[in-house]
Design a protein around this motif. Structure first.
Motif, PDB file in Angstrom:
ATOM      1  N   SER A 104       2.263   1.730  -3.456  1.00  0.00           N
ATOM      2  CA  SER A 104       1.209   2.167  -4.369  1.00  0.00           C
ATOM      3  C   SER A 104       0.971   3.668  -4.232  1.00  0.00           C
ATOM      4  O   SER A 104       0.916   4.404  -5.228  1.00  0.00           O
ATOM      5  N   GLN A 105       0.857   4.138  -2.989  1.00  0.00           N
ATOM      6  CA  GLN A 105       0.562   5.557  -2.782  1.00  0.00           C
ATOM      7  C   GLN A 105       1.748   6.460  -3.138  1.00  0.00           C
ATOM      8  O   GLN A 105       1.568   7.555  -3.654  1.00  0.00           O
ATOM      9  N   VAL A 130       3.269   8.258   5.110  1.00  0.00           N
ATOM     10  CA  VAL A 130       2.002   8.440   4.408  1.00  0.00           C
ATOM     11  C   VAL A 130       0.959   7.575   5.096  1.00  0.00           C
ATOM     12  O   VAL A 130       1.224   6.441   5.483  1.00  0.00           O
ATOM     13  N   VAL A 142      -7.494  -0.948   0.966  1.00  0.00           N
ATOM     14  CA  VAL A 142      -7.679  -1.289  -0.447  1.00  0.00           C
ATOM     15  C   VAL A 142      -8.357  -2.645  -0.631  1.00  0.00           C
ATOM     16  O   VAL A 142      -8.627  -3.057  -1.755  1.00  0.00           O
ATOM     17  N   GLU A 189       1.676   6.658  -6.929  1.00  0.00           N
ATOM     18  CA  GLU A 189       0.555   7.492  -7.370  1.00  0.00           C
ATOM     19  C   GLU A 189       0.852   8.970  -7.117  1.00  0.00           C
ATOM     20  O   GLU A 189       0.505   9.846  -7.925  1.00  0.00           O
ATOM     21  N   LYS A 190       1.522   9.246  -6.017  1.00  0.00           N
ATOM     22  CA  LYS A 190       1.906  10.614  -5.697  1.00  0.00           C
ATOM     23  C   LYS A 190       2.866  11.177  -6.750  1.00  0.00           C
ATOM     24  O   LYS A 190       2.864  12.377  -7.044  1.00  0.00           O
ATOM     25  N   GLN A 217      -1.851   3.517 -10.774  1.00  0.00           N
ATOM     26  CA  GLN A 217      -1.849   2.173 -10.201  1.00  0.00           C
ATOM     27  C   GLN A 217      -3.198   1.544 -10.532  1.00  0.00           C
ATOM     28  O   GLN A 217      -4.253   2.055 -10.144  1.00  0.00           O
ATOM     29  N   LYS A 231       0.831  -1.209   0.000  1.00  0.00           N
ATOM     30  CA  LYS A 231       0.000   0.000   0.000  1.00  0.00           C
ATOM     31  C   LYS A 231       0.868   1.264   0.000  1.00  0.00           C
ATOM     32  O   LYS A 231       0.564   2.236  -0.701  1.00  0.00           O
ATOM     33  N   THR A 251      -1.831   5.239   4.902  1.00  0.00           N
ATOM     34  CA  THR A 251      -2.378   4.368   3.856  1.00  0.00           C
ATOM     35  C   THR A 251      -3.876   4.195   4.045  1.00  0.00           C
ATOM     36  O   THR A 251      -4.388   4.213   5.163  1.00  0.00           O
ATOM     37  N   LYS A 252      -4.540   3.982   2.930  1.00  0.00           N
ATOM     38  CA  LYS A 252      -5.986   3.749   2.967  1.00  0.00           C
ATOM     39  C   LYS A 252      -6.261   2.265   2.720  1.00  0.00           C
ATOM     40  O   LYS A 252      -5.446   1.553   2.139  1.00  0.00           O
TER      41      LYS A 252
END
Length: 950
Positions: free
Chosen positions: A368-369, A450, A455, A372-373, A378, A365, A452-453
């Motif tokens: 991935s973030q 960061v 998923v 994406e940043k 992704q 995660k 994380t959210k």
């Protein structure tokens, strides 16, 4: 003695032993014995063209320098293979421990309770994580396990589905490419039509009986399969799922959504990548399919005293009993690796596995973030450990990644997938981030701070407990696990204890110098799909091993891909099938097999889409030539192959072998030689010389890979020139012939890691040592034969009265004393020996093979034990069942019990000969009740409540 000559350490017989042995046999020299054993017309005319033998010291230096030619990158390719961490306590106490790796398949349950418990742990782990009712004790790899699921569901399809002229099996586009290739291989001979597609848009039409899904998908997307499974169930179509074992710690188990089979690999539970294997696959299903499930099942039963004991359950499914009607093949297990994976779960427990899975998922995660940043898209909306990223220039990314020692999975030039694993650190995440930053020229400062959210959709999050048995919640310190593993090891009789004289199974020395390279990280941490230039060390060894095996067999080419002897049989028959098809003779489908053949032979022939025609054997155990000629004439137009074992399964070099092979060739067929008995051929004769076209070799027999308690095995095929173009390929890494058949196993070169063992065996022995090993194996067998002469009848011998490397002794006459062959097998345990092969290939017999690595003292101890048992048989009667043989084996508990109600002494029971006193091995249970275990099948550990009640 030449202390730097490996042959002097591997071969047990000394020069000073020869006069006694030759006198016992009745020959003047070993050469005379070989002359009287092997027909002169098939003897090799010149020595094998092999490199000069290496000392053990030189070999270890050589293999270490080769390992340094491998480039051990941080690899995130995934596709069913992930770097993991093997706990040192497991590496040292299982992988590197001959008490575990030299054991045999646990057919003699009373002296295999430790291994059986370890496999029960494995089965429990699989059932818990998959949510299924029943698991086997391992299969070869994920791809072959998926193929077994397809064929099992084919066998159990309902009555209406069996009426369909077209039989279809759906395969999701998300299934691993190597699995799809293997499904193509297995489906074709059975007439199964594979239909691939998008499972989300697919609608079942007519003719479908089953489907296969991947969970998560091959590039990491986690799908909710509930609606698909329901659609299939509405049409009575069964569903199999190939699942990632670690993901099931966090994801809803497939069993909870109603699937019928779950398969996968346990490689990431502490098993090195090893450039493809060996790894233990799993197969879990519903209890309704317990008589159809492939592979071994370990079940709970009771012994003579009513105490709990473990055994291999439901053996009547297996090919050594049912032959071509079998639903299970005994040569499809990876016991040593399953033991390691089960121990990994025991060591970490549910909380430890949750920690590892959370860490892997969290790192995925974060990555991935971070990407994406940076502006990368992704593509996976839900994932566990693998992200799929769109990139502007895959070639540039590959170049930058490889400069940093990193491998990604490049799906195409604009898409890459990255699979995070247990060994991935924060520094590794930063390095991946740097590769992408260099691609875009981004100046963003790396930061893992960061938030994380989530998923994984809430509906796909696991909410059921797993591994709640006491066994998985007790041994989390190294001291605890070390002692637990030692406790199990003490219950098992392995080759480090005494000779295991199993006919056809060739339990020889697995030399320490051959085994040590397996622990070198530069061999263990190579993913099977890395660019081949990163595996230069591996390819040097694999290519040289192929060349040496080709030379030894006299053939033109070799494939190392089959990862068991039975897989080798199947691969050989599939190359024959492809050869006939290439000549416009696809109609050739008759496979002639002698009645004495290995049980795997007819099972493999049926899997290859051939019809089995059985021929008789004569009173001397040889192929009945008249019956063979008659069968060949009847089926000449459709004759595909003859399957033979040479020397025969009866331990005899048949002198008519060249006439037999010529007869098959004259009628358009090919000759497949089962290589199980190559230990009697190497350096003296070979399959090409006898007229065969293809053979498989058991590297776990003749070429000294350990049996590991029932796996790993390697079964490469060697083929004549006309079959070379059809050697098996791989969809990810090119290998095989110009007209390669589709995959036989998941990895391009099969179980590459353990091929190092056979490479070392050949290199350290050299031509002279290999040939001498064969001669001594034949010498030892004939020595035992003559020592037992007059007390035990040898069922078959050659024309001059000699045995090959093994012999069959007839125990059927002892029935008049009320003694069965099983009684002899159990009594041998009291003498500290594992029984020879029981009731194969002839019921009521023992097949004995001493190999070349046993010394004369051990041969004599075994003979003394057999002769002592013969005296005990003479004192037995059918009217009196309370005798020393019927009560065997005798446990420590029996002998130390205050009560002794037997008509013989405790010493006679437990210490029947003086040598037993020096090295006593105690069976841990009394004789097990096979029938009870099958009637009351329990094949997982007891729940924790049971321990609380106790």
């Amino acid at each position: 003695m030449m202390t730097d000559l490996f042959a002097s350490r591997h071969i047990g017989i000394r020069k000073e032993d020869l006069p006694k042995m030759l006198k016992t046999i009745g020959v003047e020299s070993i050469d005379q014995l070989i002359y009287e054993t092997i027909p002169s017309e098939i003897r090799l005319k010149k020595p094998l063209d092999l490199s000069r033998e290496m000392s053990e010291h030189k070999f270890l230096s050589h293999v270490n320098s080769l390992s340094l030619k491998n480039k051990v990158y941080k690899t995130y390719i995934g596709l069913g293979y992930n770097e993991c961490i093997t706990p040192s306590v497991i590496k040292r106490n299982i992988l590197e421990n001959p008490g575990w790796y030299t054991a045999y398949t646990p057919y003699q349950a009373e002296i295999a309770q430790g291994r059986l418990e370890a496999l029960l742990n494995f089965q429990t782990m699989i059932c818990d994580l998959t949510g299924m009712e029943l698991s086997n004790a391992s299969l070869l790899d994920e791809s072959t396990a998926a193929a077994e699921a397809m064929t099992m569901l084919f066998d159990v399809r309902n009555r209406e589905q069996k009426k369909n002229e077209v039989v279809k099996f759906f395969v999701s586009n998300e299934v691993l490419p190597q699995t799809l290739s293997l499904l193509q291989t297995r489906s074709k001979p059975l007439g199964i039509e594979l239909v691939t597609g998008d499972h989300e848009a697919f609608e079942f039409g007519e003719g479908f009986y089953g489907a296969l899904l991947q969970y998560p998908g091959k590039y990491g997307q986690v799908y909710d399969y509930k609606s698909f499974v329901q659609k299939a169930r509405d049409k009575e179509i069964k569903v199999a799922v190939a699942a990632d074992i670690l993901s099931l710690v966090l994801l809803t188990p497939p069993g909870e959504i109603g699937v019928d089979v779950v398969v996968g690999t346990t490689q990431r539970f502490g098993i090195p990548l090893g450039y493809g294997g060996p790894h233990a696959a799993f197969f879990a299903t519903k209890e309704a399919f317990k008589r159809n499930i492939p592979g071994r099942i370990i079940g709970l039963t009771r012994d003579t005293d009513g105490n709990q004991a473990l055994r291999m359950a439901l053996q009547t499914r297996e090919q050594h009993i049912k032959r071509d009607k079998a639903t299970s093949n005994i040569c499809t297990a990876q016991v040593l690796l399953a033991v390691m994976a089960g121990a990994y779960a025991v060591y970490h427990g549910p909380q430890g596995l949750r920690y590892i899975a959370d860490k892997v998922h969290h790192n995925a995660k974060i990555l991935s973030q971070l990407l994406e940043k940076q502006g990368f898209e992704q593509l996976n909306t839900a994932f566990f450990d693998t992200i799929k990223v769109r990139v502007p220039d895959g070639k540039s990314l590959k170049s930058k990644a490889e400069k940093n020692g990193i491998n990604f999975n490049y799906i195409d030039n604009n898409t890459v997938s990255i699979s995070i694993n247990e060994a991935t650190s924060q520094d590794d995440i930063k390095l991946i981030y740097t590769c992408f930053s260099e691609l875009t020229g981004s100046k963003d400062i790396y930061s893992i701070d960061v938030k994380t959210k989530d998923v994984i959709p809430h509906s796909l999050i696991r909410n059921t407990l797993f591994l709640d048995n006491e066994i998985f919640n007790s041994y989390h310190s190294e001291t605890e696990l070390m002692r637990y593993l030692k406790k199990l090891e003490r219950k098992d009789l392995a080759l480090n204890q005494s000779m295991i004289s199993l006919g056809s199974c060739t339990m020889k020395l697995n030399a320490a110098s051959q085994m040590l390279p397996l622990s070198m990280p530069a061999w263990g941490n190579i993913h099977p799909f890395v660019p081949v230039e990163q595996a230069e060390g591996y390819h040097t060894i694999l290519e040289e091993l192929e060349r040496d095996l080709t030379e030894i067999t006299g053939f033109a080419g070799t494939s190392l891909q089959p990862n068991s002897g039975a897989q080798g049989e199947y691969a050989g028959l599939m190359t024959i099938r492809a050869y006939h098809e290439s000549r416009g003779e696809a109609y050739r489908n008759i496979c002639i097999i002698p009645a004495s053949a290995h049980g795997t032979n007819p099972a493999s022939a049926v899997m290859a889409g051939m019809k089995v025609v059985v021929t008789k054997t004569d009173e001397r155990g040889n192929i009945d030539m008249l019956d063979l000629q008659e069968k060949v004439e009847i089926h000449s137009e459709n004759l595909a192959a003859l399957m033979i074992t040479y020397p025969s399964t009866h331990g005899v070099f048949e002198s008519s072998i060249k006439k037999i092979t010529q007869l098959i060739h004259d009628n358009g067929g090919q000759v497949y030689m089962d290589g199980a008995n190559m230990n009697a051929q190497v350096g003296l004769t070979n399959p090409a010389t006898i007229g065969a076209d293809v053979c498989h070799l058991n590297l776990h027999k003749t070429f000294a890979i350990p049996h590991g308690g029932g796996g790993p095995g390697v079964g490469p095929i060697c083929v004549a020139e006309q079959l070379v173009p059809f050697l098996p390929g791989n969809p990810v890494i090119k290998t095989g012939g110009k007209k390669a058949i589709t995959a036989i196993s998941g990895a391009p070169w099969g179980s590459s890691l353990v091929c190092l063992i056979s490479y070392g065996y050949i290199k350290m022995l050299g031509e002279a040592g290999l040939t001498e090993s064969t001669k001594i194996a034949i010498l030892n067998a004939n020595y035992i034969k003559n020592r037992l002469s007059g007390k035990f009848d040898v069922l078959y011998t050659g024309e001059k009265g000699r045995a090959a490397h093994e012999m069959i002794i007839d125990c059927r006459p002892f029935k008049q004393n009320g003694i069965e062959v099983t009684d002899i097998a159990k009594r041998l345990m009291d003498y500290g020996f594992h029984a020879p092969t029981v009731s194969f290939p002839v019921a009521g017999t023992l097949m004995i093979e001493p190999t070349e690595s046993e010394n004369l003292d051990e041969l004599d101890r075994f003979c003394d034990a057999m002769l002592s048992i013969r005296k005990e048989i003479d004192h037995s009667s059918s009217e009196d069942t309370n005798n020393i043989l019927k009560n065997a084996p005798h446990t420590l508990h029996m002998v130390t019990n205050d009560s002794w109600d037997f008509p013989y002494s405790r010493q006679e029971a437990a210490f029947p000969l003086p040598f037993v006193n020096e090295n006593k091995f105690w069976p841990s249970v009394r004789r097990v009740d096979d029938a009870y275990g099958d009637r009351n099948l329990i094949c997982t550990c007891a729940p924790i409540e049971a321990y609380a009640e106790a």
